[in-house]
Design a protein around this motif. Structure first.
Motif: not given
Length: 782
Positions: A760-777
């Motif tokens: 998931i990409d978005f911009t926070a202030g002057s920085n580009d931020v990427t979130l990487y979700p994952s799931f586990g068992l």
């Protein structure tokens, strides 16, 4: 007719069977209950506000009462709360906590009893708790609201008789300790009447009333000889002993009061001497006053044995000193009491004869008015060092007193007392110095110093020794280059090597090792601390051990405690019960979180993890990688993930929820290359016998600094949510949802390794931020 008889027989048999089954089930149900369950609150308040002098022994009295009731009074430590210098709000919180515990324990106990003990300042209307107060009427109502069957209130404070005065002092027949009958009611005991002051003593290191109560509970009050102390026996003993000790005091005699309204049969047993881990038996042939002190010199009891029958006295295992005072002799001896031992203290243990001094009793016609006036000025009357004057000792005033080889200058009031070998005085108001040893057997107000050793009965000032310092009661500072030992310390105790104290209210510091039995304040050592109870801070550079911690236990490596209400901070934290927070790499908390698990996530990585700490806050250590590299490394594309983090857990029967904040580090070939280059640069100087910090060139220092800054590029924060289901008592399944955070131009390299299936990409202030979700068992072993 025959059929009718058969039917009646069958009916009778059926009824008998039902009755027997009911009895069996009732007995089985009763076996799950504990009978009598006791709860207690112990309060010691030295501070009575700005208009009252600070007390010395209220806190230690409360700790001693808790210890005695825990050992032989049937109040487990888990059911007791100790409050030192509390506010009114603290007392209300404690009463509420006890009420909740009693309600929760109703299903496993058939009768509950609540004990409320207070030692401190009070006036005609209220307990004085520092800056706040607690009115008697409100306190009585709050105690009555505690949902126990029985309330036992013990107040050791001035004018405490006002608490019970409104209902008078009529006895009703109390009840048995067992639960053979249904009983309810209250018992109020006060240390003094409504118009009297209560007094404490430097000589005994306690208040007169509490000391009498503790001595009585341990066996001196057992007049029936059944090895149990009842409420009636205890009150009678405490009344007589307190009155005898204070009737010649300038503050006036002290008359304990009572109000006992208990409905039932039998007698309320407050202590069971046979429950002690060890005990003394004083045989029939010994009569007189027996004074027992522990290895620290602290007074444990004074037993006035007059009858020709044995007396059993409960004591903890340890080394003790005993003094026997009869009509003709004063004898002294020591004895070692082992665990689970019943020791017969006969005359063979009293192998040292003490010479008696001629003392003038208070009220003697030869005592002039000036002496009486001087004594009166030293006694203030309220609970404090006042009122301590059982005898008057004629003093020989010497501005400079010199004592040579073995000489004892007893009964000397001095400005300076100097001894080549030993200086020994009953009262020293000034300074005492000795080349080899100095000893004050009663009181000193000033400074005491010695090159080799210092001993004192009571010191109100400074005590210092080059090697050894020992004091029964110290209100000030005690310092030694090697070793300190003290019965009661209200101030600072410090040494270069080793400290030991029975009760401490202040600061204890050592370069190597501290040990304290009951401490309120700060216990700090360069290497190692050991304590039975700490109310404050216990800190060591290496290792801490404590039975009960109420505050902070901080060790550089290991913390060990039985029960913690507060915070444990160390590399390894171990506790049987921790109701606060444990911060460390490895936390082993018996009633907390101690899980080991394995999981696989949707990115194709396999992880192993260890979680340890409390439900409020636990630590997580985690390692993972692709199954291909999990047990090996090789090639430029291998990677391993390491993480440390903090989490909190919410339990709901078989289901638990975790929220964790993790910080990952990616170990790969690039990180290894950075570490190798830094290592090579530093070794280049060390191989030539030089120091990198002092001799390295500016170019090499800048290169090492640049390389070190690159490590953060291979780290990233992560937030994880987990839900676990307990299949078995020690085995559970869990599922996770995790979000890794990438910040552009800060930690890009960390995400060059491994698969990331969702983003998931978005911009926070002057920085580009990427979130990487994952799931586990995964699975956990708990």
């Amino acid at each position: 007719m025959k059929d009718s008889i058969n039917i009646r027989i069958f009916t009778l048999f059926l009824c008998s069977s039902v009755f027997l089954c009911s009895a069996v089930f009732a007995e089985a149900a009763d076996s799950n209950s504990t009978g009598v369950e006791r709860y207690a609150i112990y309060i010691g308040s030295n501070s009575g506000g700005k208009n009252n002098s600070r007390l010395l022994y209220a806190g230690t009295d409360a700790m001693s009462f808790q210890k005695t009731m825990s050992e032989i009074g049937g109040v487990p430590e888990s059911n007791s709360i100790l409050l030192l210098d509390p506010s009114k709000e603290n007392v209300d919180d404690a009463l509420s906590a006890v009420s909740n515990a009693i309600v929760q324990g109703k299903s496993v106990s058939r009768r509950t009893e609540f004990i409320f003990y207070y030692s401190g300042h009070s006036d005609e209307n209220a307990l004085l708790l520092g800056k706040s107060s607690y009115e008697y009427s409100q306190l009585k109502e709050s105690i009555s609201n505690v949902p126990s069957d029985v309330h036992v209130v013990i107040l050791d404070s001035c004018y405490s008789g006002n608490f019970i005065r409104t209902k008078g002092g009529q006895r009703k027949k109390p009840f048995l300790m067992d639960d053979s009958t249904v009983v309810k009611g209250h018992a109020y005991l006060s240390s003094s009447s409504a118009l009297e002051s209560s007094q404490e003593s430097d000589e005994i290191g306690s208040s007169f009333f509490t000391n009498a109560m503790l001595t009585g509970l341990r066996g001196a009050a057992d007049t029936s000889g059944d090895n149990k102390v009842s409420l009636n026996e205890l009150y009678s003993y405490a009344f007589n002993d307190t009155l005898a000790r204070t009737e010649s005091s300038s503050a006036g005699p002290q008359h304990p009061n009572y109000n006992i309204t208990l409905v039932g049969s039998g007698d309320l047993i407050l202590s069971d001497i046979s429950a002690s881990e060890s005990a003394l038996m004083i045989p029939e042939e010994i009569t007189g006053k027996i004074i027992i002190r522990d290895s620290f010199g602290k007074l444990i009891s004074e037993i006035n044995k007059t009858e020709k029958n044995p007396v059993y006295f409960a004591l903890s295992a340890g080394t003790y000193t005993a003094v026997l005072i009869t009509e003709t002799d004063t004898l002294q001896g020591t004895f070692l009491l082992k665990k689970n031992q019943l020791l017969k203290l006969d005359r063979s243990y009293f192998n040292s004869v003490i010479a008696r001094t001629e003392n003038r009793l208070r009220g003697d016609e030869t005592v002039n008015e000036a002496e009486n006036s001087a004594e009166s000025e030293g006694n203030e009357g309220a609970l404090g060092p006042s009122g301590i004057s059982e005898t008057t000792v004629p003093l020989e005033i010497k501005p400079f007193h010199f004592a040579f080889a073995g000489e004892n200058g007893s009964n000397v009031q001095s400005i300076i007392s100097i001894g080549l070998i030993r200086a020994s005085d009953f009262i020293v108001n000034g300074a005492q110095a000795s080349l080899f040893s100095g000893n004050v057997t009663d009181t000193m107000n000033g400074a005491q110093a010695s090159l080799i050793g210092v001993d004192a009965g009571v010191v109100n000032g400074i005590q210092g020794a080059g090697i050894y310092a020992s004091s029964q009661v110290l209100n000030g500072a005690q310092a030694s280059g090697i070793f300190n030992r003290s019965g009661t310390v209200n101030g600072v105790q410090g040494t270069g090597i080793f400290n030991q104290a029975n009760s401490l209210m202040g600061v204890q510091g050592s370069g190597i090792f501290n040990t304290v039995q009951d401490g309120s304040g700060i216990q700090a050592a360069g290497l190692f601390n050991c304590a039975r109870t700490i109310n404050g801070i216990q800190a060591a550079g290496l290792f801490n051990i404590s039975g009960t911690v109420r505050g902070v236990q901080a060790g550089g490596v290991v913390n060990v405690a039985k029960k913690v209400t507060g915070i444990q901070v160390g590399l390894i934290n171990v506790a049987e019960e921790n109701n606060g927070v444990a911060l460390g790499l490895l936390n082993i908390i018996r009633n907390g979180v101690h899980d080991a698990g394995m999981m696989i996530d949707t990115n194709g990585n396999m992880f192993v993890q260890i979680q340890g700490g409390t439900n409020h806050l636990f630590t997580t250590a985690l390692y993972g990688s692709s199954p291909r590299y999990f047990f090996s490394s090789g090639g430029n594309d291998y990677y391993h993930f390491f993480a440390l983090g903090l989490g909190t857990r919410f339990n709901c029967r078989k289901v638990s929820f975790d929220i964790e904040a993790l910080f990952f580090n990616t170990l790969c070939q690039a990180v290894v290359d950075i570490g190798d280059e830094i290592h090579d640069i530093i070794n280049k100087y060390e191989d030539d016998g030089k120091s990198f910090s002092d001799d390295a060139s500016t170019e090499d220092k800048d290169r090492v600094e640049d390389l070190a800054e690159q490590f953060h590029k291979y780290t990233y924060p992560s937030l994880r949510f987990s839900v676990s289901y307990n299949l078995l008592s020690h085995f559970s399944l869990f599922a996770t949802a995790c979000v890794d955070v990438r910040i552009e131009d800060w930690n890009d390299e960390a995400f060059d390794y491994g698969n990331r299936n969702l983003s998931i990409d978005f911009t926070a202030g002057s920085n580009d931020v990427t979130l990487y979700p994952s799931f586990g068992l995964g699975v956990k072993i708990r």
